[in-house]
Write an enzyme that holds these catalytic residues in place. Sequence first.
Site, PDB file in Angstrom:
ATOM      1  N   HIS A  66      44.446  93.008  44.669  1.00  0.00           N
ATOM      2  CA  HIS A  66      43.731  92.917  45.942  1.00  0.00           C
ATOM      3  C   HIS A  66      42.918  94.200  46.071  1.00  0.00           C
ATOM      4  O   HIS A  66      43.089  94.994  46.985  1.00  0.00           O
ATOM      5  CB  HIS A  66      44.709  92.710  47.097  1.00  0.00           C
ATOM      6  CG  HIS A  66      44.078  92.168  48.363  1.00  0.00           C
ATOM      7  ND1 HIS A  66      44.497  91.010  48.976  1.00  0.00           N
ATOM      8  CD2 HIS A  66      43.061  92.629  49.125  1.00  0.00           C
ATOM      9  CE1 HIS A  66      43.779  90.782  50.071  1.00  0.00           C
ATOM     10  NE2 HIS A  66      42.897  91.770  50.184  1.00  0.00           N
TER      11      HIS A  66
ATOM     12  N   ARG B  15      52.762  86.565  51.825  1.00  0.00           N
ATOM     13  CA  ARG B  15      51.839  86.905  50.743  1.00  0.00           C
ATOM     14  C   ARG B  15      51.528  88.399  50.817  1.00  0.00           C
ATOM     15  O   ARG B  15      51.082  88.893  51.858  1.00  0.00           O
ATOM     16  CB  ARG B  15      50.548  86.096  50.894  1.00  0.00           C
ATOM     17  CG  ARG B  15      49.496  86.481  49.888  1.00  0.00           C
ATOM     18  CD  ARG B  15      48.222  85.652  50.018  1.00  0.00           C
ATOM     19  NE  ARG B  15      47.288  86.097  49.019  1.00  0.00           N
ATOM     20  CZ  ARG B  15      46.035  86.487  49.261  1.00  0.00           C
ATOM     21  NH1 ARG B  15      45.545  86.442  50.478  1.00  0.00           N
ATOM     22  NH2 ARG B  15      45.281  86.914  48.284  1.00  0.00           N
TER      23      ARG B  15
ATOM     24  N   ASN C 125      40.329  81.589  50.885  1.00  0.00           N
ATOM     25  CA  ASN C 125      40.293  82.398  52.104  1.00  0.00           C
ATOM     26  C   ASN C 125      39.089  81.943  52.900  1.00  0.00           C
ATOM     27  O   ASN C 125      37.956  81.964  52.394  1.00  0.00           O
ATOM     28  CB  ASN C 125      40.160  83.886  51.783  1.00  0.00           C
ATOM     29  CG  ASN C 125      41.394  84.430  51.080  1.00  0.00           C
ATOM     30  OD1 ASN C 125      42.432  83.756  51.017  1.00  0.00           O
ATOM     31  ND2 ASN C 125      41.298  85.643  50.565  1.00  0.00           N
TER      32      ASN C 125
ATOM     33  N   GLU D  66      44.259  82.873  53.333  1.00  0.00           N
ATOM     34  CA  GLU D  66      43.914  83.786  54.428  1.00  0.00           C
ATOM     35  C   GLU D  66      43.077  83.012  55.424  1.00  0.00           C
ATOM     36  O   GLU D  66      42.131  82.306  55.039  1.00  0.00           O
ATOM     37  CB  GLU D  66      43.050  84.960  53.946  1.00  0.00           C
ATOM     38  CG  GLU D  66      43.768  86.032  53.199  1.00  0.00           C
ATOM     39  CD  GLU D  66      42.831  87.180  52.824  1.00  0.00           C
ATOM     40  OE1 GLU D  66      41.811  87.395  53.509  1.00  0.00           O
ATOM     41  OE2 GLU D  66      43.132  87.851  51.832  1.00  0.00           O
TER      42      GLU D  66
ATOM     43  N   TYR E 223      36.987  82.176  56.643  1.00  0.00           N
ATOM     44  CA  TYR E 223      36.795  82.828  57.948  1.00  0.00           C
ATOM     45  C   TYR E 223      35.670  82.199  58.753  1.00  0.00           C
ATOM     46  O   TYR E 223      35.756  82.055  59.952  1.00  0.00           O
ATOM     47  CB  TYR E 223      36.526  84.331  57.760  1.00  0.00           C
ATOM     48  CG  TYR E 223      37.761  85.047  57.277  1.00  0.00           C
ATOM     49  CD1 TYR E 223      38.705  85.529  58.180  1.00  0.00           C
ATOM     50  CD2 TYR E 223      38.028  85.190  55.909  1.00  0.00           C
ATOM     51  CE1 TYR E 223      39.866  86.156  57.752  1.00  0.00           C
ATOM     52  CE2 TYR E 223      39.184  85.816  55.469  1.00  0.00           C
ATOM     53  CZ  TYR E 223      40.109  86.291  56.399  1.00  0.00           C
ATOM     54  OH  TYR E 223      41.261  86.895  55.968  1.00  0.00           O
TER      55      TYR E 223
ATOM     56  N   GLU F 156      39.751  87.212  45.893  1.00  0.00           N
ATOM     57  CA  GLU F 156      38.329  87.278  46.236  1.00  0.00           C
ATOM     58  C   GLU F 156      37.486  88.035  45.208  1.00  0.00           C
ATOM     59  O   GLU F 156      36.908  89.093  45.515  1.00  0.00           O
ATOM     60  CB  GLU F 156      38.135  87.887  47.621  1.00  0.00           C
ATOM     61  CG  GLU F 156      38.880  87.143  48.720  1.00  0.00           C
ATOM     62  CD  GLU F 156      38.627  87.713  50.122  1.00  0.00           C
ATOM     63  OE1 GLU F 156      37.970  88.758  50.234  1.00  0.00           O
ATOM     64  OE2 GLU F 156      39.083  87.085  51.095  1.00  0.00           O
TER      65      GLU F 156
HETATM   66  O1  IFM Z   1      40.952  92.136  55.364  1.00  0.00           O
HETATM   67  C1  IFM Z   1      40.325  91.256  54.503  1.00  0.00           C
HETATM   68  C2  IFM Z   1      41.188  90.941  53.300  1.00  0.00           C
HETATM   69  O2  IFM Z   1      41.562  92.082  52.626  1.00  0.00           O
HETATM   70  C3  IFM Z   1      40.441  90.047  52.349  1.00  0.00           C
HETATM   71  N1  IFM Z   1      39.884  88.896  52.999  1.00  0.00           N
HETATM   72  C4  IFM Z   1      39.156  89.112  54.233  1.00  0.00           C
HETATM   73  C5  IFM Z   1      39.968  89.964  55.182  1.00  0.00           C
HETATM   74  C6  IFM Z   1      39.198  90.167  56.497  1.00  0.00           C
HETATM   75  O3  IFM Z   1      37.961  90.767  56.256  1.00  0.00           O
END
Ligand code: IFM
Length: 457
Positions: free
Chosen positions: A128, A84, A299, A353, A301, A173
């Site tokens: 992006h 990606r 995405n 992500e 985290y 995002e």
């Molecule tokens: O690095 C970023 C990415 O560009 C977008 N999503 C979160 C990642 C980590 O912060």
Amino acid sequence: MTFAIPPATLASFPQDFVWGVATSAYQIEGAAAEDGKGPSIWDDFCRVPGAIADASDGRVACDHYHRLEEDLDLIASLGVDAYRFSVSWPRVQPTGAGAWNEQGVGFYDRLVDGLLARGIQPYLTLNHWDLPSALQAQGGWAARSTVQRFVDYACRMDRRLGDRVRAITTHNEPWVVATLGHETGVFAPGLKDRRSAVQAAHHLLLSHGLALQALRAQGCKAQLGLVLNLSPIGPATDRPDDAAAARLEDGRLVRWYMDPLFKGEYPADVLQHLGADAPQVHEGDLRAIATPMDFLGINYYTRGVVSARGDWDVTTSGHALTDMGWEVYPRGLTELLLRLHRDWQVPPLFVKENGAAFKDTLVGGRVHDAERTDYIARHIAAVGEALRQGVPMAGYMVWSLMDNFEWASGYAKRFGIVHVDYATLARTPKDSALWYREFLRQQRARRATASTEPVEV
Ligand code: IFM
């Protein structure tokens, strides 16, 4: 140290599940003013004193633009199904309107052909975050005129690469662009105005929907979708004010995007909260935003924990924290995926992500990043658990292929499974990359035999 994924969980990954790694243009390419590329809002933002923690920028980054062949071999060495990447809009269209930059398009042509030659599916993202500066001068995402510029750019990119890429993501995002870029101002373009942020979010969604319609109308062959950064949001305590604060945060992060995309409406409680800052919505906008997608990218985290007084201390969670200070909470990914499946009519879902920054040290040509491997293995297991419970998961991509420019944090935060020495630009696969490669090898072997033998790598 071994990183086990329960066999029952592993067995739930379908044969055609897509495994990949992800990057974005501004974070790795460098060559910020070469071969006709125009400036982007991130080139501009990096010049604002204090905007970037280490006062760095993306002028060189990982120099991916000049090391394309080497990086393609690196990606192939991991054994992934998919890569990606994002296209830098000002590299292919320097001012975001009119003239096209053939040298810039040529770079992505070579990237896509190089991936295909190595048997890797290209997953392209159109936005992006590196909007052409010339469009920001006309109001950027807060201006309705940017919507049509984006639709034109999407259609032109499809005409050049759409026959060879597996998927096209419109935006990565939109919450980050809108909220961090226009409300808190910690990301480009650095505005601090809630009304602009809300309008920008609306225009990002609208341009997504209209781009999908235009791409389909011109016969685009790629799968089409959007990528959202989502987290489960919960209250810090059982106090009613914390519950209300968490509900509002969920409204602004999750429902503000999911409801218009899948129900054709903005959430009433958030609209009421925004009052005069609610977006200007034209007749037909919400119908366009709800244009069906082929996939939705997530995405993930960490989770969000909210207290009405803003005083929740993440260090009291009892869970490990990454170098970003983010709580490691894999269960939140399963919870999120189950909720998306339950509350909205979602198409196949991808984790586009997932990964973690940790403080790495390169010693004797190795980076022993056990924490990152553990993070990735536990999140893959969380996806497997969602699959087991019936969520239509289609793929998983590690963020990130290599260490890179982590926006306002500069180069200090390393998310890569490949280490980058910023003095020499040498790439060294970390232990997490070696683990991922071995995990994928075993996945392929399992595919071949359709076995459900326990896998410990
Ligand atoms: O690095 C970023 C990415 O560009 C977008 N999503 C979160 C990642 C980590 O912060």
